[in-house]
Design an enzyme around this catalytic site. Structure first.
Site, mmCIF file in Angstrom:
data_model
loop_
_atom_site.group_PDB
_atom_site.id
_atom_site.type_symbol
_atom_site.label_atom_id
_atom_site.label_comp_id
_atom_site.label_asym_id
_atom_site.label_seq_id
_atom_site.Cartn_x
_atom_site.Cartn_y
_atom_site.Cartn_z
ATOM 1 N N LYS A 45 27.466 66.320 15.184
ATOM 2 C CA LYS A 45 26.468 67.286 15.660
ATOM 3 C C LYS A 45 27.129 68.290 16.611
ATOM 4 C CE LYS A 45 25.031 63.844 19.120
ATOM 5 N NZ LYS A 45 24.078 62.746 19.374
ATOM 6 N N ARG A 143 13.374 58.219 24.191
ATOM 7 C CA ARG A 143 13.812 59.566 23.866
ATOM 8 C C ARG A 143 13.371 59.923 22.449
ATOM 9 N NH1 ARG A 143 20.133 61.414 23.569
ATOM 10 N NH2 ARG A 143 19.969 60.118 21.705
ATOM 11 N N TYR A 264 36.860 85.465 44.115
ATOM 12 C CA TYR A 264 35.492 85.735 44.590
ATOM 13 C C TYR A 264 35.162 84.888 45.810
ATOM 14 C CZ TYR A 264 33.948 88.396 40.472
ATOM 15 O OH TYR A 264 33.779 89.336 39.498
ATOM 16 N N MET A 312 34.358 84.429 35.388
ATOM 17 C CA MET A 312 33.883 84.390 34.004
ATOM 18 C C MET A 312 35.049 84.323 33.020
ATOM 19 S SD MET A 312 31.468 87.094 31.977
ATOM 20 C CE MET A 312 30.129 87.005 33.163
HETATM 21 C C1 LIG Z 1 24.719 61.582 19.664
HETATM 22 C C2 LIG Z 1 24.339 60.291 19.028
HETATM 23 C C3 LIG Z 1 25.339 59.384 18.614
HETATM 24 C C4 LIG Z 1 26.785 59.582 18.982
HETATM 25 O O1 LIG Z 1 26.921 59.361 20.362
HETATM 26 P P1 LIG Z 1 28.357 59.296 21.079
HETATM 27 O O2 LIG Z 1 28.078 58.784 22.431
HETATM 28 O O3 LIG Z 1 28.880 60.684 21.087
HETATM 29 O O4 LIG Z 1 29.212 58.405 20.262
HETATM 30 C C5 LIG Z 1 24.950 58.278 17.886
HETATM 31 N N1 LIG Z 1 23.645 58.022 17.633
HETATM 32 C C6 LIG Z 1 22.648 58.846 18.044
HETATM 33 C C7 LIG Z 1 21.242 58.496 17.742
HETATM 34 C C8 LIG Z 1 22.972 60.001 18.771
HETATM 35 O O5 LIG Z 1 21.989 60.806 19.198
#
Ligand SMILES: *Cc1c(COP(=O)(O)O)cnc(C)c1O
Length: 373
Positions: A45, A143, A264, A312
């Protein structure tokens, strides 16, 4: 390359080079699977945690990975174009009225509530097919996923019980802390959920959970961060290889008198006469401003501290201790690599490696080592 129109983001035009070692990512994938003792899928992802979902997934598929997870439907559609013949699942669930899009691109939704489950069953019935889909149970993170009560009721529905779901999954909230009591609680609740449909394949662990021992392995694990070298258990030695090198160009070097302010806010003042190099990297490239004044970069084998505020597009480093001949030849400095890991850069900025990786900028020239022809 013609002088009036140089190649966009070539090494000659950019301020920073990002080198991604696909072989190290593949090796990490193998080592997660070996540690867990089960098959590993791959979570790619957020554009493969910033490192490129397509090249990363191609390398992993060539090494035998058959199951990929992304968060968004759009990410799945893009990955599918590049990668036929593997399983791609959408963690964020089944979006309203989008059933046919998942089907058209052969994407498996991770169904997160009873409504999504019923919609997928209806869609499959209308097509006369049993299309792949995962079921996600929330075991304490609150979640995403069905509650134990929702799943308990659904599992009694004959249509649900008869459907060949790809797997039942859940997600741990504290797996990066091995002795956190929530790990055992979630494990127990996941066993209870799985007992309602014992024929289904199961998966509980992402990266950190894959290193919690065989009780947490189930049928397959879902590493993301570990593939990219992030330490699954911060505070313990990192068992993984670092696949990321970030090098930034030196734009200018100046000598300043003792007591002169740098950057800065004039937050840094040198005590003695000093040499300051300015490099072409900044918070717009994901090098967080909260890392100002923390840590070193590497100049031809010599450490040089980051001084003053991160801007930046620019960072100032103190190169007083770097020998002149080394400095003159250097041209570039190494900012993330084996000497200063991603985890250290993240800690210094009050963040985590996940955030640094996924913030890595679009302005780099990217080089992939070990890319398949
Ligand atoms: C993002 C995610 C993972 C991978 O998590 P990592 O900590 O990056 O290995 C696996 N399962 C779900 C449901 C996730 O949201």
């Amino acid at each position: 390359m013609s002088p009036d129109k140089p190649d966009f983001r070539s090494p000659a035009t950019v301020g920073a080079l990002l080198t991604i070692d696909l072989n190290a990512i593949v090796e990490n994938w193998r080592s997660v699977a070996a540690t867990a003792g089960v098959t590993a899928s791959a979570v790619v992802k957020a554009n493969g945690y910033g490192l490129g979902a397509v090249p990363v997934s191609r390398a992993l598929a060539a090494a035998g990975c058959r199951r990929f997870f992304v968060a968004h439907l759009d990410e799945g559609v893009l990955l599918r174009e590049a990668l036929p013949g593997v399983e791609i699942a959408i963690l964020n669930g089944l979006l309203p009225d989008m059933e046919a899009v998942y089907h058209a691109h052969d994407l498996a939704p991770v169904l997160n509530d009873p409504g999504q489950v019923q919609r997928w069953l209806s869609f499959c019935a209308s097509k006369g097919e049993t299309l792949p889909a995962f079921l996600q149970i929330d075991t304490g993170m609150n979640r995403l996923g069905m509650t134990a009560g929702e799943w308990g009721a659904l599992a009694l529905d004959p249509a649900v019980a008869a459907f060949p779901w790809t797997a039942l999954i859940s997600h741990l909230s504290c797996a990066d802390v091995p002795d956190h009591p929530l790990n055992a609680t979630q494990l127990r609740l996941f066993h209870a959920a799985s007992a309602m449909a014992p024929h289904l394949a199961t998966s509980l662990s992402a990266s950190s959970g894959s290193f919690l021992g065989p009780d947490f392995a189930f049928d397959f694990v879902r590493p993301g961060a570990a593939l990219y070298g992030v330490n699954p258990h911060p505070g313990f030695p990192n068992p993984l290889r670092n696949p990321v090198l970030l090098d930034a160009r030196i734009l200018q070097i100046r000598e300043i008198d003792g007591g002169s302010p740098v950057g800065y806010g004039a937050t840094h003042k040198t005590s003695d006469r000093a040499k300051i190099a300015t490099i072409a990297l900044g918070y717009a490239d994901g090098f967080l401003r909260s890392g100002s004044g923390h840590g070193n970069v590497m100049v031809g084998g010599f450490a040089a501290p980051i001084v003053g505020r991160i801007s930046m597009d620019l960072i100032t480093i103190d190169v007083t201790q770097v020998p002149v001949d080394v400095l003159e030849k250097a041209g570039w400095v190494n900012v993330i690599g084996d000497f200063r890991t991603l985890d250290e850069v993240a800690t210094d900025a009050g963040s985590i490696s996940y955030e640094i990786l996924t913030s890595l900028g679009e302005r780099f020239h990217r080089v992939y080592l070990g890319e398949q022809a």
